[in-house]
Write a protein that holds these residues in place. Structure first.
Motif, short mmCIF file in Angstrom:
data_model
loop_
_atom_site.label_atom_id
_atom_site.label_comp_id
_atom_site.label_asym_id
_atom_site.label_seq_id
_atom_site.Cartn_x
_atom_site.Cartn_y
_atom_site.Cartn_z
N LEU A 213 0.82 -1.22 0.00
CA LEU A 213 0.00 0.00 0.00
C LEU A 213 0.85 1.27 0.00
O LEU A 213 0.34 2.34 -0.31
N ARG A 214 2.13 1.15 0.34
CA ARG A 214 3.04 2.30 0.27
C ARG A 214 3.77 2.38 -1.06
O ARG A 214 4.50 3.34 -1.31
N ASN A 215 3.57 1.37 -1.89
CA ASN A 215 4.22 1.32 -3.20
C ASN A 215 3.28 1.97 -4.23
O ASN A 215 2.24 1.42 -4.56
N ARG A 216 3.66 3.13 -4.72
CA ARG A 216 2.77 3.89 -5.60
C ARG A 216 2.44 3.13 -6.87
O ARG A 216 1.30 3.15 -7.35
N SER A 217 3.43 2.49 -7.45
CA SER A 217 3.18 1.75 -8.70
C SER A 217 2.18 0.62 -8.48
O SER A 217 1.26 0.41 -9.28
N ALA A 218 2.35 -0.10 -7.37
CA ALA A 218 1.44 -1.20 -7.07
C ALA A 218 0.03 -0.68 -6.78
O ALA A 218 -0.96 -1.25 -7.26
N ALA A 223 -5.56 -0.08 -8.23
CA ALA A 223 -6.71 0.81 -8.32
C ALA A 223 -7.30 0.80 -9.73
O ALA A 223 -8.53 0.74 -9.89
N VAL A 224 -6.45 0.87 -10.75
CA VAL A 224 -6.94 0.86 -12.13
C VAL A 224 -7.65 -0.45 -12.43
O VAL A 224 -8.73 -0.47 -13.05
N LEU A 226 -9.11 -2.53 -10.30
CA LEU A 226 -10.36 -2.63 -9.55
C LEU A 226 -11.43 -1.74 -10.15
O LEU A 226 -12.58 -2.18 -10.37
N VAL A 227 -11.10 -0.50 -10.44
CA VAL A 227 -12.07 0.44 -10.99
C VAL A 227 -12.56 -0.02 -12.36
O VAL A 227 -13.75 0.06 -12.67
N THR A 228 -11.65 -0.51 -13.19
CA THR A 228 -12.04 -0.99 -14.52
C THR A 228 -13.04 -2.14 -14.42
O THR A 228 -14.06 -2.16 -15.12
N ASN A 229 -12.76 -3.10 -13.54
CA ASN A 229 -13.68 -4.23 -13.39
C ASN A 229 -15.04 -3.78 -12.87
O ASN A 229 -16.07 -4.21 -13.39
N LEU A 230 -15.05 -2.94 -11.87
CA LEU A 230 -16.31 -2.48 -11.31
C LEU A 230 -17.09 -1.63 -12.30
O LEU A 230 -18.31 -1.74 -12.42
N LEU A 231 -16.37 -0.79 -13.05
CA LEU A 231 -17.03 0.08 -14.02
C LEU A 231 -17.71 -0.73 -15.11
O LEU A 231 -18.89 -0.53 -15.43
#
Length: 273
Positions: A213-218, A223-224, A226-231
């Motif tokens: 969660l502190r790794n920005r790339s991860a 996030a991308v 998860l959002v893509t699947n939910l969208l």
């Protein structure tokens, strides 16, 4: 006297720099789709009914009293009266002799709705299956993908138990491999000074959840995804050339399986996790 060390024999450079198991996985999926493409429609329909995962079939098998609910739900879907009537006839066919056909919880991953659906999945399998196969080998790669496939079917059944739509595609298993790769690919390699040209650097350890969660790339990747699947799930849009809306719930089930089961496999391989 030649004092130079014996270097490892150099093999031929592969055309595709993929682990063998990943290449075989893609070839099997493509081969099955080729065979299906030349089958008569009636035979291919039989293959679909016997290998695809259909939630309503499992619901009726576990709870025969749900047959009326399944038939009623079939008539409430989108489309005109003829479409609703056809769905109800299919529902009656499924509940007339209910059988969960337990193998379909895994075999649905062998089928795809179209060539674009297959190609889309093959690309993601190559990208995320490769680091997992190289790190854990054939057996753990296969177990992780299978766990994702089974988890995807279970979550899909829990979310939409009366669905008559056959679930097909390897996406849940690929989601498991994707989640597994996310645990170790988004970090710099550990410090390493090679003593000889052929020595390989140590593999990076798994990141803990707080570290991840502190790794920005991860975090951005997760996030991308998860959002893509939910969208696409909320909008009921097709993705990757599939003929129907994506089974976002199956993807989430597979992803969760890969994310949380990987540390167990890491311990079994003697690594740190």
């Amino acid at each position: 006297m030649d004092a130079s060390p014996d270097l490892p024999r150099q093999g031929r450079v592969p055309v595709f720099n993929l682990p063998g198991i990943v290449t075989v996985s893609i070839a099997v999926l493509a081969g099955i789709h080729v065979v299906r493409s030349v089958l008569p429609d009636e035979t291919d329909l039989s293959v679909l009914l016997n290998l695809a995962f259909i939630p309503a079939r499992w619901t009726a098998a576990f709870d025969p009293n749900s047959a009326a609910d399944i038939i009623r739900a079939a008539g409430e879907g989108a489309g005109g009266p003829e479409m609703a009537s056809a769905r109800q006839e299919f529902a009656r066919y499924l509940v007339a002799d209910p059988s969960a056909m337990p193998w379909t919880g895994a075999t649905y991953a062998l089928l795809h709705g179209s060539w674009m659906h297959l190609i889309f999945n093959a690309v993601w399998l190559a990208v995320f299956g490769t680091p997992v196969a190289r790190r854990y080998g054939v057996l753990r790669y296969g177990l992780l993908a299978l766990a994702g496939i089974l988890a995807g079917a279970v979550v899909h059944l829990l979310v939409d138990p009366c669905s008559l739509m056959p679930l097909v595609g390897a996406s849940a298993g690929i989601s498991a491999l994707m989640a597994a790769a996310a645990r170790f690919v988004f970090q710099p390699p550990p410090p390493f000074v090679a003593g000889a040209p052929w020595q390989l650097p140590p593999r990076p350890r798994l990141q803990t959840i707080p570290e991840l969660l502190r790794n920005r790339s991860a975090v951005l990747f997760l996030a991308v995804w998860l959002v893509t699947n939910l969208l696409f799930g909320v909008l009921a849009l097709p993705l990757g050339g599939s003929e129907g809306p994506i089974a976002w719930d199956a993807h989430l089930g597979g992803f969760a399986a890969g994310f949380f089961l990987l540390p167990l496999m890491e311990r079994g391989s003697g690594g740190r996790g």
